[in-house]
Design an enzyme around this catalytic site. Structure first.
Site, short mmCIF file in Angstrom:
data_model
loop_
_atom_site.label_atom_id
_atom_site.label_comp_id
_atom_site.label_asym_id
_atom_site.label_seq_id
_atom_site.Cartn_x
_atom_site.Cartn_y
_atom_site.Cartn_z
N ARG A 151 0.95 -1.41 0.06
CA ARG A 151 0.00 0.08 -0.17
C ARG A 151 1.06 1.21 -0.15
O ARG A 151 1.32 0.95 0.80
CB ARG A 151 -0.29 0.01 1.08
CG ARG A 151 -2.18 -1.00 0.58
CD ARG A 151 -3.10 -0.65 1.60
NE ARG A 151 -2.70 -1.38 3.18
CZ ARG A 151 -2.86 -0.65 4.30
NH1 ARG A 151 -3.66 0.25 4.52
NH2 ARG A 151 -1.85 -1.56 5.60
N SER A 220 7.87 -4.88 6.65
CA SER A 220 8.51 -5.85 7.54
C SER A 220 9.07 -7.11 7.32
O SER A 220 8.01 -8.06 7.24
CB SER A 220 5.97 -6.20 7.69
OG SER A 220 5.50 -4.85 7.17
N ASP A 294 5.71 -3.65 10.71
CA ASP A 294 3.97 -3.34 10.29
C ASP A 294 3.50 -3.56 11.89
O ASP A 294 2.93 -2.58 12.62
CB ASP A 294 3.17 -4.28 9.28
CG ASP A 294 3.70 -5.36 10.01
OD1 ASP A 294 4.79 -5.97 10.84
OD2 ASP A 294 3.57 -6.80 9.79
C1 GLC Z 1 7.09 -11.74 9.97
C2 GLC Z 1 7.79 -10.30 10.08
C3 GLC Z 1 7.80 -9.30 10.66
C4 GLC Z 1 6.41 -8.60 10.71
C5 GLC Z 1 5.29 -10.66 10.43
C6 GLC Z 1 3.97 -9.30 10.18
O1 GLC Z 1 7.17 -11.46 10.62
O2 GLC Z 1 9.64 -10.88 10.24
O3 GLC Z 1 8.84 -8.34 10.99
O4 GLC Z 1 6.37 -7.73 11.32
O5 GLC Z 1 5.29 -10.89 9.60
O6 GLC Z 1 4.32 -8.78 8.75
#
Ligand code: GLC
Length: 561
Positions: A151, A220, A294
């Site tokens: 996004r 993320s 995230d």
């Molecule tokens: C995976 C990533 C992490 C993220 C999670 C949710 O675990 O390593 O950084 O926060 O996914 O998206």
């Protein structure tokens, strides 16, 4: 005379015998007839039953669903083999005593992770040391990258003068992007930003590129962060020279890919630099001013609405948590010192890596098989038991195994091209759909299995009941593990007296009963204190959160509020 008497007696005797024989034979004849009649009736009854049950059910299968449902009442096949259910239940159950062990271990791993690198739970400092005050102003870009979709958002903050405004565009991330080259991946991100401008700023195409935008990048994945960029730029050069070589220019290096991403040449490299290079290649006038996970974004954006928010949790494609930690507890902290007076810092736990040694949580053969078939076996196995990317795959592996042993689909045909035969072919959204079907004959489960999605022809009600039970077991286990994670975090923060947890992701938002299953497990683990912990939906928080963190980074950081 005597002869006459003897003759009469003989005749009487003969008559008597004959009469007796006659009566007896009549009696026997009647009995035999009754037996024949009764056997005949029984026989007809059987025949009647037969036509009521098996053949009729077969013919009803073609008729209306409701009619088929009532006839299933007579179908013993409609009852799943209880042994199968019991066996699977024993494999996937997480009783309270086990949950308590898990919570204890998470807390202990959190402590270790704050002291040194390399622990099972990474506990990554985020350099976010304050939460939004509501006074923030300005227009910030944000990219949210790391799940199923990307996004691009523009967040306009008006201070206390009004609600923030959010413009956004969503793009699907293809398998090619996930698994191709790193530069192609970052080019794709830059391309999405350009497309966002073309959509939302079509009329001022010249203007949008004359302004230098500040952007918060939600990336993320586990990133070893040296600082939020704005802080490092203010950081005294002499001090930065004391850091290990070159780190003053590195804002965040990717430690490992997760969630099936494998793009080359990204691990161990600075994600901000890679993104800014892609912006340059595309002539976009954008500076990345914050690098965010995230979970951190979710926490910050939820705290913007509810200041009592102390943790942000993602229960979506992946799973993870960020929370507020006392700065003095982060003894492994290195990098530029945070602003004077800093008492707290958000920690990105990366809880997906918990129990990678596989000693605390019981694993089934299906979990092990799933892990073996990922690009990074043995890594992020806690996430595999919880998150949306994986739990549908676990269901698929169980279903295939039961089909192999004849416990499922004994009378059905699975077409060769059915997605049931393909890795990740059973999406977690199907689990939601199956669990949502409360009809007597599981009509929607039947539609799903027999329709275009799976093309399994001729499922019985017993098959569908087993599949629903499998979804329930695996969905429940996921919710209980997520609950164990939250219990560990609130206990570690010493917030059992009350706080709010902002939770984003489709499992929490869309999976039936998921929030309640979490609350039930928390009640079991924490007792009455669990009532003080509010689990709140934090929708699309990570994009907005990245914009907010970019705004915070633009301000002089003065410690968490
Ligand atoms: C995976 C990533 C992490 C993220 C999670 C949710 O675990 O390593 O950084 O926060 O996914 O998206």
């Amino acid at each position: 005379m005597d002869r006459w008497v003897a003759l009469c007696r003989f005749v009487c005797l003969l008559t008597g015998v004959t009469a007796t024989a006659l009566t007896t034979s009549l009696f026997w004849a009647a009995a035999v007839q009754r037996k024949i009649q009764s056997e005949g009736q029984n026989h007809r009854k059987d025949a009647h039953n037969e036509s009521l049950s098996i053949p009729r059910i077969k013919s009803l299968a073609a008729l209306a669903v409701t009619a088929a449902a009532s006839s299933d009442l007579y179908d013993t096949d409609a009852l799943p083999n209880p042994e199968v259910i019991t066996r699977l239940n024993a494999m996937f159950a997480l009783p309270l005593d086990r949950l308590k062990v898990i919570v204890k271990q998470i807390i202990s791993d959190m402590k270790t992770g704050l002291e040194r690198d390399g622990g099972a739970i990474k506990m990554l400092p985020t350099f976010v040391t304050k939460r939004p005050s509501g006074r923030e102003r300005g227009s910030y870009l944000a990219i949210d990258f790391g799940g199923t979709n990307l996004r691009v958002c523009e967040l306009v903050l008006n201070g206390h003068a009004g609600e923030p405004q959010l413009l956004q565009s969503k793009f699907q991330i293809s398998e090619n992007v996930k698994t191709g080259s790193g530069s192609a991946l970052f080019d794709f991100i830059a391309e999405c930003v350009r497309s966002f401008f073309q959509t939302h700023h079509a009329l001022d195409a010249h203007d949008w590129n004359s302004k230098r935008w500040q952007l918060g990048f939600t990336f993320s994945f586990p990133v070893d962060q040296i600082s939020i960029k704005a802080e490092i730029e203010n950081f005294d050069e002499k001090e930065s020279a004391n850091l290990s070589t070159d780190t003053s220019f590195i804002q965040g290096t990717l430690i490992t890919w997760t969630k099936g991403f494998t793009a080359t040449n990204v691990i161990d490299r600075d994600s901000i630099r890679l993104l800014e290079d892609a912006f340059e290649r595309m002539n976009l006038n954008i500076e990345v001013t914050a690098l965010v996970n995230d979970t951190t974004g979710t926490l910050i954006s939820h705290a913007y609405q509810n200041p009592d928010t102390y943790a942000g949790v993602i229960l979506g494609t992946g799973s993870n948590c960020a929370y507020v930690e006392k700065f003095s507890n982060i003894t492994k902290f290195r990098g530029p010192p945070p602003p004077l007076g800093t008492t707290e810092m958000l920690i990105n736990m990366e809880w997906g890596g918990f129990d990678d040694a596989q000693v605390v949580i019981p694993r089934t053969k299906y979990d092990l098989l799933l892990d073996r078939n990922t690009p990074t076996p043995g890594s992020y196995t806690f996430e595999q038991l919880i998150s949306g990317m994986y739990i549908g795959e676990i269901v698929r592996l169980v279903v295939l195994d039961l089909a192999r042993t004849g416990d499922l689909f004994a009378k059905a045909t699975i077409v060769v091209r059915s997605p049931l035969h393909k890795q990740y072919g059973f999406e977690t959204s199907y689990m939601s759909r199956i669990e949502r079907d409360h009809s007597f004959d599981l009509a929607d489960v039947k539609a799903l299995l027999e329709g275009d999605e799976f093309e399994i022809v001729g499922t019985t009600l017993a098959d569908r009941k087993i599949i629903k039970a499998v979804c329930e077991m695996i969905g429940l286990r996921s919710a209980r593990l997520a609950a164990a994670g939250v219990c560990a975090v609130v206990t570690k923060m010493n917030k059992l007296n009350g706080c709010t947890i902002g939770i984003d992701g489709s499992l929490f938002e869309k999976y039936p009963h998921y929030p309640n299953r979490m609350r039930d497990a928390m009640r079991e683990i924490l007792g009455i204190s669990s009532e003080n912990i509010l689990l709140e939906q934090a929708k699309d928080g990570s994009g907005q959160g990245a914009g907010l963190i970019a705004a915070l980074a633009a301000e002089a950081a003065v410690g968490i509020q």
